[in-house]
Design an enzyme around this catalytic site. Structure first.
Site, PDB file in Angstrom:
ATOM      1  N   HIS A  87       0.875  -1.155  -0.224  1.00  0.00           N
ATOM      2  CA  HIS A  87       0.041   0.111  -0.285  1.00  0.00           C
ATOM      3  C   HIS A  87       0.826   1.191  -0.174  1.00  0.00           C
ATOM      4  O   HIS A  87       2.006   1.190   0.229  1.00  0.00           O
ATOM      5  CB  HIS A  87      -0.914  -0.011   1.128  1.00  0.00           C
ATOM      6  CG  HIS A  87      -0.261   0.018   2.415  1.00  0.00           C
ATOM      7  ND1 HIS A  87       0.553   0.974   3.214  1.00  0.00           N
ATOM      8  CD2 HIS A  87      -0.059  -0.923   3.494  1.00  0.00           C
ATOM      9  CE1 HIS A  87       1.024   0.771   4.320  1.00  0.00           C
ATOM     10  NE2 HIS A  87       0.892  -0.533   4.397  1.00  0.00           N
TER      11      HIS A  87
ATOM     12  N   GLU B 131      -2.543  -7.479   7.683  1.00  0.00           N
ATOM     13  CA  GLU B 131      -1.035  -7.373   8.242  1.00  0.00           C
ATOM     14  C   GLU B 131      -1.154  -8.166   9.545  1.00  0.00           C
ATOM     15  O   GLU B 131      -2.193  -8.660  10.220  1.00  0.00           O
ATOM     16  CB  GLU B 131      -0.998  -5.890   8.342  1.00  0.00           C
ATOM     17  CG  GLU B 131       0.395  -5.520   9.116  1.00  0.00           C
ATOM     18  CD  GLU B 131       1.719  -5.943   8.105  1.00  0.00           C
ATOM     19  OE1 GLU B 131       1.971  -7.405   8.033  1.00  0.00           O
ATOM     20  OE2 GLU B 131       2.415  -5.035   7.857  1.00  0.00           O
TER      21      GLU B 131
END
Length: 306
Positions: A105, A181
Site C-alpha cells: 500500500h 497485516e
C-alpha cells in the site's frame, strides 16, 4: 521517499481521484463442475466491514491454456520442465501458468509518524500515499490483470480501489482476510521510539527475532506465515492467469518467503517499500519463480510500465 519539494510538485499534479469511475467489486457466480475449489473468508466492498463466506472455484474450461501475459520485465522461460526450485503452493496442478503482481500500500499517516501499524485501522493513506497508488496504477496499465486481491484493512483497501479504477479493470476485486497485516496487539499505534524505550525487550524481540515475539499465547509472525500460505492457495485457485495482490509489509515478506520456501527466520532478509511492486510467475504445478522484487522506479519517473 522523494524529497519534500518533489513530493509537493507531485501532489500539485495529482489527478483528481473523484473524477475516476466509481469502484465496484464484482462477484463471479460460476456453475458447479469437477474442478479445484478454494474456500476463503473475505470482506466485500459495500458490506460495511461485514465478513461473508464464499467459495471461489476455478473451472478448467474457463481458463486459457496459453501462457500468462508477459511484460518487458518478465523474460526467460517458466516451462514446467525447467522449474522445480520451489514446492507447489497449492499441492495440485492448476489449469494454466499465472502471473501474480504483489504490491505494498501507499504511504500512510502512521508511516510518516513512525508508528507501529499492525492490523490496526487507525492509519490511512496520506495525499502522497494516494499519489503513489496512482503511480502504481499507471505503471501497471499495460499489463492484463484478471482480478485483484486485497487486504480489507483501510490503507490497503484504498490503494487497491485507486488502482482498480484504471481502464480495463473490469474483473472482480476481492478482499481477503488472509492478506491482513500481522496483529501486534498492544504495540499497535505506538511510536517506534516509545516502544524501543518503554518496552525494550518486547520491541527488540520483534525487531531482531520476530519469530519469537509473542503475547497472550499468540505468535504474530507464525500466524502471518500461515495466512500467507493460505492466501497463495486462494489466489492460485482463482479463475484467470494474472492477478494483482495489494497488502502490507510484513505480509509481503511472509508471502515472498512462503513462495521461495524460506523459513520465518529469513523474514527480515528483504525490505518492501510503499508502492513497491514484486512479480511472480507460477507454473502449472503451482511452483513459483520470482522475476522482480520491490520495483520502485515508477515512483520517481514517468513513463515506467511493467
Amino acid at each position: 521517499m522523494a524529497p519534500v519539494a518533489q513530493q509537493s510538485s507531485m501532489l500539485r499534479s495529482r489527478p483528481t481521484l473523484m473524477s475516476q469511475r466509481p469502484f465496484a467489486c464484482r462477484r463471479s457466480h460460476l456453475s458447479r463442475r469437477d474442478t479445484a475449489t478454494c474456500h476463503s473468508t473475505h470482506t466485500h466492498s459495500g458490506d460495511k466491514g461485514s465478513n461473508s463466506k464464499e467459495t471461489h472455484t476455478t473451472h478448467n474450461h474457463e481458463v486459457s491454456s496459453a501462457s500468462a501475459p508477459r511484460s518487458p520485465f518478465n523474460t526467460g522461460s517458466m516451462d514446467i520442465t525447467t522449474a522445480g526450485a520451489t514446492a507447489s503452493l497449492c499441492r495440485h496442478s492448476i489449469p494454466a501458468e499465472k502471473t501474480v503482481i504483489v504490491l505494498r500500500h501507499g504511504m500512510t499517516t502512521w508511516n510518516e509518524e513512525q508508528r507501529i501499524q499492525g492490523s490496526s485501522e487507525g492509519s490511512e493513506l496520506t495525499l502522497f500515499g494516494e499519489m503513489q497508488a496512482v503511480r502504481c496504477r499507471e505503471a501497471l496499465s499495460h499489463m492484463q490483470i484478471d482480478s485483484c486481491f486485497s487486504s480489507p484493512i483501510r490503507r490497503a483497501r484504498t490503494t487497491s480501489e485507486i488502482i482498480w479504477q484504471g481502464p480495463g479493470r473490469d474483473g472482480p476485486c476481492i478482499f481477503l482476510d488472509s492478506l491482513k497485516e500481522a496483529h501486534l496487539g498492544w504495540l499497535e499505534g505506538m511510536k517506534q521510539s516509545e516502544a524501543a524505550t518503554n518496552h525494550r525487550e518486547a520491541f527488540s524481540t520483534w525487531r531482531e527475532r520476530p519469530a519469537e515475539f509473542h503475547f497472550d499465547g499468540r505468535y504474530p509472525l507464525l500466524e502471518v506465515f500461515d495466512r500467507a500460505a493460505q492466501a497463495w492457495k486462494e489466489i492460485l485457485e482463482a479463475p484467470g492467469t494474472s492477478h494483482l495482490v495489494v497488502t502490507h509489509k510484513s505480509m509481503m515478506r511472509a508471502f515472498l518467503c512462503t513462495a521461495l520456501n524460506l523459513p520465518p527466520t529469513s523474514f527480515r532478509a528483504v525490505d518492501i517499500h510503499n508502492g513497491g511492486v514484486s512479480i511472480f510467475r507460477v507454473n502449472k504445478r503451482g511452483e513459483v519463480m520470482m522475476t522482480n522484487m520491490n520495483m520502485t522506479a515508477h515512483m520517481h519517473h514517468d513513463g515506467i510500465f511493467y
